[in-house]
Design a protein around this motif. Structure first.
Motif, mmCIF file in Angstrom:
data_model
loop_
_atom_site.group_PDB
_atom_site.id
_atom_site.type_symbol
_atom_site.label_atom_id
_atom_site.label_comp_id
_atom_site.label_asym_id
_atom_site.label_seq_id
_atom_site.Cartn_x
_atom_site.Cartn_y
_atom_site.Cartn_z
ATOM 1 N N UNK A 201 0.761 -1.234 0.000
ATOM 2 C CA UNK A 201 0.000 0.000 0.000
ATOM 3 C C UNK A 201 0.796 1.291 0.000
ATOM 4 N N UNK A 202 2.090 1.232 -0.266
ATOM 5 C CA UNK A 202 2.877 2.464 -0.339
ATOM 6 C C UNK A 202 2.353 3.326 -1.479
ATOM 7 N N UNK A 203 1.925 4.552 -1.217
ATOM 8 C CA UNK A 203 1.346 5.399 -2.266
ATOM 9 C C UNK A 203 2.321 5.725 -3.402
ATOM 10 N N UNK A 204 3.607 5.559 -3.161
ATOM 11 C CA UNK A 204 4.586 5.785 -4.230
ATOM 12 C C UNK A 204 4.498 4.699 -5.303
ATOM 13 N N UNK A 205 3.910 3.565 -4.955
ATOM 14 C CA UNK A 205 3.860 2.427 -5.873
ATOM 15 C C UNK A 205 2.498 2.372 -6.550
ATOM 16 N N UNK A 206 2.125 3.472 -7.184
ATOM 17 C CA UNK A 206 0.790 3.581 -7.750
ATOM 18 C C UNK A 206 0.732 3.198 -9.223
ATOM 19 N N UNK A 207 1.811 2.654 -9.787
ATOM 20 C CA UNK A 207 1.810 2.253 -11.191
ATOM 21 C C UNK A 207 1.239 0.832 -11.318
#
Length: 219
Positions: A201-207
């Motif tokens: 769920x890290x928002x940086x990993x939104x791809x």
């Protein structure tokens, strides 16, 4: 998932008018990749013997798979006389895949080289050439690509720990640096391991993480 990739491959084959038969679990057993690399030699040899006989008796001349691990295993670890083993991306290019594909809107993607397909089978450009041929797609390379590509960190469903997680985090940082909306690859294990990290769920990993064959079929 691998099932989605299989469906995607047949979507493309049908559009190309290619008569390709699906060899499902009722015909072939697992290729034995994980068993081989986990050291379960006896189990692998039994799977290999069963599959080799089935393939030898089938009368087919070309075996196509979208899985980097199956491709490497059938091509390198089996003795398949008079049978050509191909990765789906190879097969598409060799058979003149040109369907004037275009994305609904411009999209930036990057491509992750699986160890089995790249370093072990020397297939680097085929997936990239197929993706580049889609109108509206901008393929941006990560810092480490080709022979220097970072591994997803987990092979044969083994060693999923903090060290392997660190490799995936580093790879995700490279994806983010490209600005890509989608990370493409050609290995179901790579997809599942990267998805596992994304699930945190890290928002940086939104791809999005997607198999290249599925990406082609989507268009």
């Amino acid at each position: 998932s691998l099932g989605e990739t299989t469906t995607a491959a047949f979507t493309i084959f049908d559009e190309m008018g290619k008569d390709v038969t699906y060899l499902g679990r009722d015909f072939l057993k697992c290729c034995g990749h994980d068993q081989k690399w986990q050291g379960m030699t006896e189990v692998f040899e039994k799977l290999k013997a069963y599959n080799q006989k089935k393939l030898g008796d089938s009368g087919i001349d070309t075996l196509v798979t979208s899985c980097a691990e199956c491709f490497r295993t059938f091509a390198m670890d089996y003795e398949l006389e008079d049978l050509k083993v191909m990765h789906t991306t190879e097969y598409l290019i060799e058979n003149g895949f040109d369907m004037d594909l275009a994305t609904p809107e411009d999209v930036t993607v990057t491509y992750h080289d699986p160890c089995r397909l790249g370093r072990q089978m020397n297939i680097y450009e085929e997936p990239r050439n197929l993706v580049r041929a889609i109108d509206g797609v901008d393929l941006v390379e990560m810092e480490h690509t080709g022979e220097d590509a970072l591994c997803c960190g987990v092979s044969s469903m083994m060693s999923c720990n903090e060290n392997s997680r660190a490799l995936r985090l580093e790879r995700f940082d490279e994806v983010k640096a490209t600005g890509a909306e989608i990370m493409l690859t050609s290995c179901p294990k790579c997809v599942s391991h990267f998805e596992c990290l994304k699930f945190e769920g890290d928002p940086r990993h939104d791809f999005e993480i997607l198999d290249v064959v599925s990406f082609l079929a989507r268009q």
